[in-house]
Structures are given as structure tokens and as C-alpha cells.
Design a protein around this motif. Structure first.
Motif, mmCIF file in Angstrom:
data_model
loop_
_atom_site.group_PDB
_atom_site.id
_atom_site.type_symbol
_atom_site.label_atom_id
_atom_site.label_comp_id
_atom_site.label_asym_id
_atom_site.label_seq_id
_atom_site.Cartn_x
_atom_site.Cartn_y
_atom_site.Cartn_z
ATOM 1 N N UNK A 15 55.604 54.235 1.737
ATOM 2 C CA UNK A 15 56.676 54.693 0.858
ATOM 3 C C UNK A 15 57.527 55.648 1.662
ATOM 4 N N UNK A 16 58.679 55.160 2.093
ATOM 5 C CA UNK A 16 59.496 55.962 2.992
ATOM 6 C C UNK A 16 60.241 57.041 2.213
ATOM 7 N N UNK A 17 60.092 58.251 2.697
ATOM 8 C CA UNK A 17 60.880 59.368 2.184
ATOM 9 C C UNK A 17 62.183 59.382 2.972
ATOM 10 N N UNK A 18 63.294 59.458 2.255
ATOM 11 C CA UNK A 18 64.589 59.333 2.911
ATOM 12 C C UNK A 18 65.357 60.656 2.891
ATOM 13 N N UNK A 19 66.154 60.835 3.939
ATOM 14 C CA UNK A 19 67.042 61.980 3.983
ATOM 15 C C UNK A 19 68.107 61.856 2.888
ATOM 16 N N UNK A 66 76.016 55.459 3.077
ATOM 17 C CA UNK A 66 75.173 54.285 2.829
ATOM 18 C C UNK A 66 74.599 54.336 1.423
ATOM 19 N N UNK A 67 74.005 53.241 1.005
ATOM 20 C CA UNK A 67 73.471 53.158 -0.361
ATOM 21 C C UNK A 67 72.311 54.114 -0.569
ATOM 22 N N UNK A 68 71.549 54.361 0.482
ATOM 23 C CA UNK A 68 70.450 55.331 0.440
ATOM 24 C C UNK A 68 70.467 56.094 1.757
ATOM 25 N N UNK A 69 69.769 57.195 1.812
ATOM 26 C CA UNK A 69 69.698 57.960 3.052
ATOM 27 C C UNK A 69 68.836 57.270 4.090
ATOM 28 N N UNK A 70 69.011 57.665 5.333
ATOM 29 C CA UNK A 70 68.204 57.108 6.405
ATOM 30 C C UNK A 70 66.748 57.542 6.249
ATOM 31 N N UNK A 71 65.833 56.754 6.811
ATOM 32 C CA UNK A 71 64.398 57.039 6.697
ATOM 33 C C UNK A 71 64.062 58.345 7.402
ATOM 34 N N UNK A 72 63.328 59.200 6.722
ATOM 35 C CA UNK A 72 62.822 60.420 7.332
ATOM 36 C C UNK A 72 61.381 60.237 7.786
ATOM 37 N N UNK A 73 60.503 59.781 6.887
ATOM 38 C CA UNK A 73 59.104 59.608 7.247
ATOM 39 C C UNK A 73 58.366 58.903 6.103
ATOM 40 N N UNK A 74 57.121 58.568 6.372
ATOM 41 C CA UNK A 74 56.180 58.120 5.342
ATOM 42 C C UNK A 74 54.855 58.830 5.599
ATOM 43 N N UNK A 75 54.130 59.162 4.547
ATOM 44 C CA UNK A 75 52.834 59.808 4.710
ATOM 45 C C UNK A 75 51.744 58.765 4.924
ATOM 46 N N UNK A 76 50.774 59.130 5.781
ATOM 47 C CA UNK A 76 49.665 58.228 6.091
ATOM 48 C C UNK A 76 48.391 59.051 6.220
#
Length: 957
Positions: free
Chosen positions: A720-724, A744-754
């Protein structure tokens, strides 16, 4: 590597012998009587608690003596151990200056990572390094253990948790420091590389008083200083493996400052410039560029004339060692003996993570993600990446466009790349009490060990401060800024990390009774250790002020254990061992690990041996405590913002959406159970004639319940990517390479937790052989030594998310320690000659070819293995030539010559990499000096260093 690994009986007989040139008797013959009818000396060999005269145990053990070390020509233990044939995938070398555990080195026997190889000092645990490998695996740093303090190194290549507990899954490396020393010895040596950089100097002093047998005591001190100069990327860029321009090899031009389709023809160059992203024609129109000084213009820029040379990246980081060892031994009454050792090993090293930071959209854009996976939008972030028309762009410079513009270029005045000056100080205080009481041989030991790492950070950017100073006109983007302004833009900061381990051991052994053809011997003991790991994140990265993160760990563990070993000879020539250990950890619970072994010697010249052992690796504080880190492991296209993989498809953000390596925040788990292993060995020892011995051992190890990150290992894990936050960026129009600025329609990817989970398994098997021959030539013409140490991997299977991958002979598992690769064959052949004062030794080190593919991470195509496995863009958008689908074999030769000028004075000369072999291309690795270099720093570092000369003197009085 110029030393040769000897089978244990041969090496110990040489160590016991009165001189280096005295021929040893076959070890198997020593089981009954030593030369001259003397009672054979009994020793305790790593892998057993019971002393013995026949030092060839049922478990495979190799030994490296102090004399072997001196013959190696090497100047550090890390370089020495890196060339072990049994050292495999996951090894950590000093060539990986961008590693989490920067500056440190670790051993990975059988390719099962540094976390599954237990390193002991004098048979006892040592505090692990204060930074984990990949922020996870605990290991003992071998890079700062001094040569002159070592008496021998024993390498046990079998699971040994039944005696030593956690981490001894693949084997044990036991570094034995000197027990006593009498007299004074001075050594000094210096060396340099043929191609520049890497000058190395070393000096040592050892002095001791007292004879244990005559005086009843001995006290000595050994001090060593070593300085190794840096080898910069720029020192080797005349070689193809250190060149970013791959066009002549069918690839892309990745030279810094050169615009290409991969970077959208927008890249920081040697001169800063403004770019109008709303102008007609985009980056293909000179009218959209405003160069801020006359050293570069659009024509030069597009022709590659504003390229930037990497003068900051390291092939070999600069390091300096200062080591002191103090030893005191006192004989007590009734044959008891008390020994004390105190040591301080200090290493300073400089490590960086690539080229200097730049003015670019990524310099400013986005939010700050903290190590624990918290997205912070109001710290370290700037309101816009755009400069308005007429706005100041630093001192005396303005945006002359009628539209908003962006700034590109390298930030001047910073200390190169983001850099860490690392000072690691290992301290150890150890007491050993040995003797006999009530028929038992007793050893009681206790120790206090600590590793402290102090890091000074430089070259990091406070994005908000930089943006503020540029907009206020105070910052000159061309350079010549005051130290006060530079300190605001790139603040220096520090951090201290600490790892402690205090231990207590008590072991007793005795013969219980006669059983069959020999005595029944028992050894039993208890162990306790408490480990604390206090490694907080650095201050300015923890609060998001600078654009970087650093791993952190805060936690502890306490281990209490009881163990025992039985040795018997139930029938003639058959030796049996049974051992077991019960461990309790306050972090997860209990583990029970048994083991059994045998040796059958039907004739004096031949023995058959085998072992079975269970093992475990306990989850450590980095996996169960308060800890966090970032990692990257795969290349993807943003599923929303780059669904087709084409960065110029209409509506696709050009920067940061296609071919990206997303960040993952590693989180811990309180419910982890230990990794568990089963290992087997079966082999033989043969000594057919005087002076010739050989061992051949088959091994099979399976590790289950591995502690791994969920990403890529859990079939049910979907990131589940958290986005800027959404912010303006360059978006493709779908017409050529034209772009417009838009949201853009959504922010760029920041990270995902693992999170960490228990999942999957690794199973490996192979054979290891050692053949050694010592031949005394007739008529006192000298002695010839020959040795071969070789390892072959049959299989290396990894179960990932229920799918089994065969990784032997591939780049995999590439997610471990910089994609070190898993070659099937490694070997060392040494040939030596000694006569009178002359001693010559040559060693040939061989590593076989292997594939750049790693199917466990989806890298199963020769057309894209560089990108799929290493995340390297050498051939992105092109077809990778088949030539780069394999890493060629690598052979290097080392020569060492010693000559005794007098009884006390010895001259030594060495040439490492005698034939100046260059490293082969490895496009799949990432464990080297950024994309500038395309070689494997773990396996082929000697090639990158090149031919190295050294000369030294040693004086004993």
C-alpha cells in the motif's frame, strides 16, 4: 589471498614445531605418540569442548596461522577472510562504501549471510557491530582486528549451535589472539597501487616480559597503526568498468551532466541553468534554457560538453586503524592459570553514497518520511520547485522567462556527496581462569565488550533553508558562498551508536569411564550474556530537516544457556560425539539444539567423518525492538502514474513515475520466532604419504522459518503505497518528448511499509576440499609447500512466497548485502618455497563465472537483468547484449617474499594482483560505488584496486 588454508592437523603440527621449516609428521600418526616418544600435546579445537591429541575432528575445520598471515601480503584481516573459498553470498566488504554498516566487514560462510556466521574472539562472544548489515543482521566487524595480535584463526564449517548457540548456523570463525609474548618486535611497511590512490602504511610494536614456565607469568602489549588511502572513482575511470558511457557497448550514456532520453534531456550539468517547462518544444528547444554562467550553453549541453566527473565516489574508502592489545597471564598454585586481555581497536573511515547533491525538482519536492514510517509534510519541504518570472535565483541572478522556471545544477561548496566520517571503537576486557579440580578440567571466563560508532555527517541538504536563501538572493548558485551560508544549507551533525555484550562462561570436562575401546569423556557448561543495542537515528535525519534517513535500533536481549558434549570410542578406531544445548532468550522463549558426529579411522592414513546438527538464529533487537530503516529492492512502474512503462505517454509524470525503485519502510515485529536449521556433513581425511594430506567434505544446510521482510516474501503482501501530496511536476503531452507543468492525479510514491515475518527457506549444498603437500628437497635444497583450497556449490535453493528458485551460479539472492552473487566455484592455490633465510609464497585466487540473473526478484531475462536485479539503467529501453548476462571468471595472483637479512632483521616484499587483472563487468550488482562502476566489490575488489606493491621490515630483539 596469499595465504593457504591448511587442514587442521597439519597447521597445528607446524605451529607446535620448533621452526617454520621443520617437517611435520602426518597428523593421524600423532594420535598415539608424538615424535621422539613424547606425550602428544592436547588442544581444544573449535567445534568441541574436549581436548584431544588428534586434532582432526569429525567436523571440518581449517586454520590460518600467524605465519600464514605474514605470508599473505595483505594488510588487513578483512581482506584476508574475504578470499576464503567458503565465504559466499552476503559477505560484506569495505568496497561497498554505501552499505548500511558502512566501514565494517563481515564473513558469510556458505552464502548464508553474515548473520548466520558466528565470529568468536578466543572462543567467546564479542559485541556485534553497532550498525546491522542491511540494518537487520548482527555481525562482528573483522576489519579492525590487528594482524600482530592474532595467534591463529580457526574456521569451523559446520552448524555449531549445539555448543555455541545462536548465529552458528553456517559455521564459526574463531579468532585467537596471542596468549603471551616475550621480547620486542618492530615492524613497518608501506605500499601503493600502480594506478593511483590506495597508498597503505602499517607499523606495529610488540613487547613482552616474563616466561610462563620459568617465571610463572607473562605480560605483553601489542600496538598497531595502519592507514589506507582512498581510491576514488576518478582514479580508475580510464577503465571500461568505471565508465558511465555505455554507448559503445550497446547501452545508454549515463555520464553525469549529459542529457539523454532517460533523464528527459534535463539533468544537472557542470553549470547551473534555469529551464522553462511550459515553453514550446520542451527540452528540445534552446529558448527554454537560461544558463547562468558562460562556461556552458545549450549547444554544449546537448552535445555532452557540460559533463561532470565523479571525483567524490569511493572504490576504496580511506581508513585508519589504531589498535592496542594488553595481555597478562599468571600461573597460580595447583596448575591453575589466570589470564587477562584488554584491547582497544579503533578504526576511522570515510564513506559516502554517491555524487554531490543537485538543484533539481527532487531536491525540493515531496514530504519527509521518517524512519518509523511517518509522513511529515511540514518539515524539510518547500512550497514549490518553481521560480516565478523576475524572481531571484540566488545572488544577482533572476528568472528572465515570462513563465515559472526550474533550477538545475550541482550545489557548490558542499563537501562532496552525502558523507559519513565513521569512527568505530571496539573495546574488550576478558578474564579466563583455567585449571583442574576434583578430576575436572575447568575454564571459567567473563568479559565486557563494546562497540561504539561515532559518525559525523556532511554533504546533506536542508532543502527548506536552501530554497529560502535562493529566493532571498543571499545564496549564489554559482558558488563562493560564505561558510556561514554553507552551514545553513548543509549543516554538519553527529551521532553515536553503541552495541554492548557482556558474557559469562563456565565449562568443565573430564573422562568419566572406559567405554569400549576408549574413554567416555564429558564436557558441560553454562553461558550467559546480555546484549544492548542503542543506535538512535541521527538528529537531523530523524526530524526530517535534511533530505535523508538513517536506520535506528534500540533494544536488548538476555540469553541463558546450558550445554553438554559426550565423546566416546565404543569400538576401535570409531569416535562418536553427541552434544546439545538449551537456550532461553527473554525476547521469544526457548531453543533446543542437538548435534552428533563420528569419525572412523580404519587405517592410519584414512578417516571417514560426518556430522548432523540443528541450529538457530534468534531474532535480534533490530527485528523485535524499537527499530526502523528504509530499503529498496525492485524496479517498478508506478501503477497509477506510469501504467504503460512509457515515461512520455500522455498524462505520465516524466520525473519519478517510470522505472523507479520505490522505498519501503522496514518495521519490526514482536511475534517473531527464531530461524531454524539442519545441517549435514560427510567427508574423509587422507594422508597417503609423508607430508601429503587432503580433506574432502560434502555439506548440506537447510534454514527454515527465515526472518525476512514481507515485501517480496509474503504471497499475501500487497504494498500500500503512501504518496506525497500532489504538487506540480512535468507531465508528458503524448507528443514526442514534450511536457507541461501540471498536477498529477495523485502524488508520487513516497514509500510502503513492510514488516518482518517468518517465511520461506534456504537450502544449500556443496563440497569443500583442501589438499596440502610439503616436500623437503634433497641435499638441504629447501622445502616446497603446495596447497589447494576449493569450494563447489551444487545447489542454492531459496523458497520465496512458496516458489523455489535455484540461485547457485546466479546473482541471487540479490536482496542481500549488495547483490554479491553466488558463483558455484571458488578456489585458492598456493605454492611456496623456503630455504635458509628465503621464503617465497605465491597464491592464485579463482572465482568462477556466474549469471547476472536473479529469478527470486523477477530477474530472469538477459535483456534486462541490469535493471531487474541491480536497478541499473545501463540498457534501460534497449536490449541488453547477452555478453552482460554473465559475470566472467576472475583470477588474481599474489606474490610475497621474505628474506632474513640477519637473525633479527627480516625484509618483506609483496605484489598483490601481480598481473594487474581488471575486474569483470557485473551489471547486476549494486554493492559498489554507484552506477559509475560496474564490477562486484565483494568478489573482485582486488581487480578494482589493481596491482599493489608493498615493502616492509621486521626487527626482533
Amino acid at each position: 589471498m596469499t595465504f593457504k588454508l591448511k587442514s587442521l592437523p597439519f597447521a597445528i603440527s607446524c605451529a607446535i614445531a620448533s621452526g617454520a621449516l621443520v617437517a611435520s609428521l602426518p597428523a593421524l600418526a600423532q594420535t598415539t605418540e608424538a615424535a621422539g616418544g613424547a606425550v602428544p600435546q592436547r588442544v581444544v579445537v573449535t567445534g568441541s569442548l574436549i581436548s584431544r591429541a588428534d586434532t582432526e575432528t569429525p567436523t571440518p575445520v581449517q586454520v590460518l596461522t600467524a605465519q600464514d598471515i605474514q605470508r599473505s601480503g595483505k594488510t588487513s584481516v578483512a581482506e584476508l577472510l574475504n578470499d576464503l573459498a567458503a565465504n559466499g553470498a552476503g559477505t560484506l566488504g569495505t568496497g561497498f562504501s554505501g552499505a548500511f554498516a558502512n566501514g565494517a566487514s563481515g564473513v558469510s560462510l556458505r552464502g548464508l549471510t553474515v548473520g548466520s556466521t558466528l565470529v568468536l574472539i578466543d572462543g567467546h562472544r564479542m559485541s556485534p557491530y553497532a550498525i546491522g548489515d542491511d540494518s537487520q543482521r548482527s555481525f562482528v566487524d573483522v576489519s579492525n582486528i590487528p594482524f600482530d595480535a592474532i595467534d591463529s584463526i580457526e574456521i569451523l564449517k559446520s552448524g555449531a549451535s549445539s555448543l555455541y548457540g545462536s548465529d552458528a548456523v553456517a559455521g564459526v570463525v574463531n579468532i585467537k589472539l596471542k596468549k603471551n609474548f616475550t621480547g620486542t618486535r618492530l615492524t613497518a611497511e608501506g605500499g601503493d597501487t600502480q594506478h593511483g590512490g590506495g597508498a597503505t602504511h602499517r607499523a606495529s610494536l610488540s613487547t613482552g616480559i616474563g616466561d610462563l614456565d620459568k617465571d610463572g607469568y607473562n605480560a605483553f602489549v601489542t600496538a598497531e597503526w595502519r592507514h589506507q588511502g582512498a581510491i576514488k572513482v576518478a582514479d580508475r575511470d580510464q577503465f571500461a568498468w568505471d565508465n558511465r558511457d555505455w554507448r559503445s557497448r550497446g547501452g545508454n550514456n549515463l555520464t553525469l551532466g549529459v542529457p539523454t532520453s532517460l533523464n528527459g534531456n534535463l539533468v544537472a550539468a557542470s553549470s547551473p541553468f534555469l529551464y522553462n517547462p511550459s515553453g514550446t518544444g520542451g527540452a528540445n528547444n534552446a529558448a527554454n534554457f537560461q544558463f547562468l554562467d558562460p562556461s556552458c550553453n545549450y549547444t554544449l549541453y546537448r552535445a555532452g560538453g557540460c559533463a561532470v566527473r565523479d571525483t567524490t565516489g569511493f572504490i576504496q574508502p580511506e581508513s585508519e586503524n589504531l589498535n592496542v592489545l594488553l595481555g597478562m597471564t599468571k600461573k597460580l598454585s595447583n596448575n591453575w592459570e589466570l589470564a587477562f586481555k584488554g584491547s582497544m581497536f579503533k578504526r576511522d573511515s570515510v564513506n559516502n553514497r554517491g555524487v554531490p547533491p543537485t538543484y533539481s525538482p527532487t531536491t525540493y519536492a515531496g514530504a519527509t518520511t521518517l524512519n518509523n514510517g511517518v509522513l511529515v509534510t511540514n518539515v524539510g519541504r518547500v512550497p514549490s520547485t518553481l521560480f516565478a518570472p523576475g524572481a531571484a535565483v540566488g545572488a544577482n541572478l533572476t528568472n528572465t522567462f515570462a513563465n515559472n522556471a526550474r533550477l538545475y545544477g550541482y550545489i557548490p561548496g558542499l563537501d562532496g556527496a552525502s558523507q559519513q566520517d565513521n569512527t568505530s571503537t571496539s573495546t574488550r576486557l576478558a578474564l579466563d581462569l583455567t585449571g583442574s579440580a576434583y578430576g575436572w578440567d575447568v575454564n571459567v571466563a567473563g568479559g565486557l565488550t563494546k562497540v561504539k560508532v561515532d559518525i559525523d555527517y556532511s554533504g546533506y541538504v536542508d532543502r527548506a533553508a536552501l530554497y529560502r536563501l535562493i529566493n532571498s538572493g543571499q545564496w549564489n548558485v554559482l558558488g563562493n558562498n560564505s561558510p556561514a551560508l554553507i552551514a545553513q544549507v548543509s549543516p554538519r551533525f553527529s551521532n553515536s551508536l553503541e552495541s554492548r555484550l557482556n558474557y559469562f562462561d563456565a565449562v568443565g570436562s573430564r573422562e568419566l569411564m572406559q567405554l569400549g575401546a576408549g574413554p567416555l569423556a564429558l564436557a558441560a557448561g553454562v553461558h550467559w550474556h546480555k546484549r544492548t543495542w542503542d543506535a538512535p537515528a541521527s538528529s537531523l535525519t530523524a526530524n526530517g530537516q535534511v533530505g535523508n534517513t538513517s536506520a535506528f535500533v534500540i533494544g536488548s536481549e538476555t540469553n541463558t544457556a546450558a550445554f553438554a558434549e559426550l565423546q566416546a570410542t565404543p569400538i576401535k578406531n570409531v569416535e562418536l560425539h553427541l552434544s546439545s544445548r538449551y537456550d532461553h532468550y527473554d525476547t521469544y522463549g526457548n531453543s533446543f539444539t542437538p548435534a552428533a558426529s563420528f569419525k572412523w579411522t580404519p587405517v592410519q592414513q584414512f578417516a571417514l567423518r560426518g556430522t548432523f546438527a540443528r541450529g538457530f538464529r534468534a531474532p535480534n533487537p533490530a527485528e523485535t525492538g524499537n527499530a526502523g530503516s528504509f530499503f529498496q529492492y525492485n524496479a517498478i512502474n508506478d501503477p497509477i502514474l506510469c501504467p504503460t512503462g512509457n515515461q512520455y505517454a500522455a498524462g505520465t509524470p516524466v520525473n519519478g513515475a517510470c522505472g523507479i525503485n520505490p522505498a519501503y519502510v522496514q518495521t519490526t515485529s514482536q511475534n517473531l520466532s527464531p530461524e531454524k536449521s539442519k545441517s549435514y556433513t560427510l567427508g574423509f581425511v587422507v594422508e597417503p604419504v609423508r607430508g601429503l594430506n587432503a580433506t574432502l567434505d560434502y555439506y548440506r544446510i537447510q534454514v527454515n522459518n527465515q526472518i525476512v521482510t514481507a515485501a517480496g516474501n509474503d504471497p499475501n503482501y500487497v504494498p500500500t503505497f503512501v504518496r506525497n501530496p500532489v504538487s506540480p511536476t512535468d507531465i508528458a503531452t503524448g507528443v514526442g518528448q514534450n511536457t507541461v507543468v501540471g498536477n498529477p492525479s495523485v502524488g508520487l510514491i513516497s514509500y510502503a511499509q513492510s514488516p518482518y515475518i517468518n517465511a520461506g527457506s534456504t537450502k544449500t549444498s556443496g563440497i569443500e576440499a583442501d589438499v596440502n603437500y610439503r616436500w623437503r628437497l634433497p641435499s638441504d635444497m629447501g622445502v616446497v609447500r603446495a596447497g589447494l583450497s576449493a569450494a563447489h556449490t551444487f545447489s542454492y535453493e531459496q523458497n520465496v512466497a512458496g516458489v523455489v528458485y535455484q540461485l547457485a551460479g546466479t546473482q541471487g539472492p540479490s536482496i542481500v548485502s549488495g547483490a554479491t552473487g553466488s558463483p558455484k566455484n571458488r578456489a585458492q592455490f598456493s605454492l611456496g618455497y623456503a630455504q635458509g633465510p628465503l621464503d617465497v609464497n605465491a597464491t592464485v585466487n579463482y572465482t568462477s563465472r556466474f549469471s547476472t540473473l536473479d529469478p527470486s526478484v523477477g530477474g530472469d531475462s538477459c535483456a534486462s537483468s541490469a535493471l531487474d536485479v541491480g536497478g541499473r539503467t545501463y540498457f534501460q529501453g534497449l536490449t541488453q547484449p547477452d555478453y552482460y548476462c554473465h559475470v566472467a571468471s576472475f583470477t588474481s595472483t599474489n606474490l610475497n617474499v621474505q628474506y632474513k637479512l640477519s637473525q633479527n632483521l627480516t625484509l618483506k616484499g609483496s605484489i598483490l594482483n601481480l598481473f594487474d587483472k581488471q575486474p569483470p563487468f557485473d551489471v547486476g550488482t549494486y554493492g559498489n560505488a554507484s552506477a559509475q562502476t560496474s564490477y562486484n566489490a565483494s568478489l573482485h575488489q582486488a581487480g578494482a584496486v589493481g596491482r599493489f606493491y608493498s615493502l616492509g621490515l621486521s626487527y626482533m630483539f
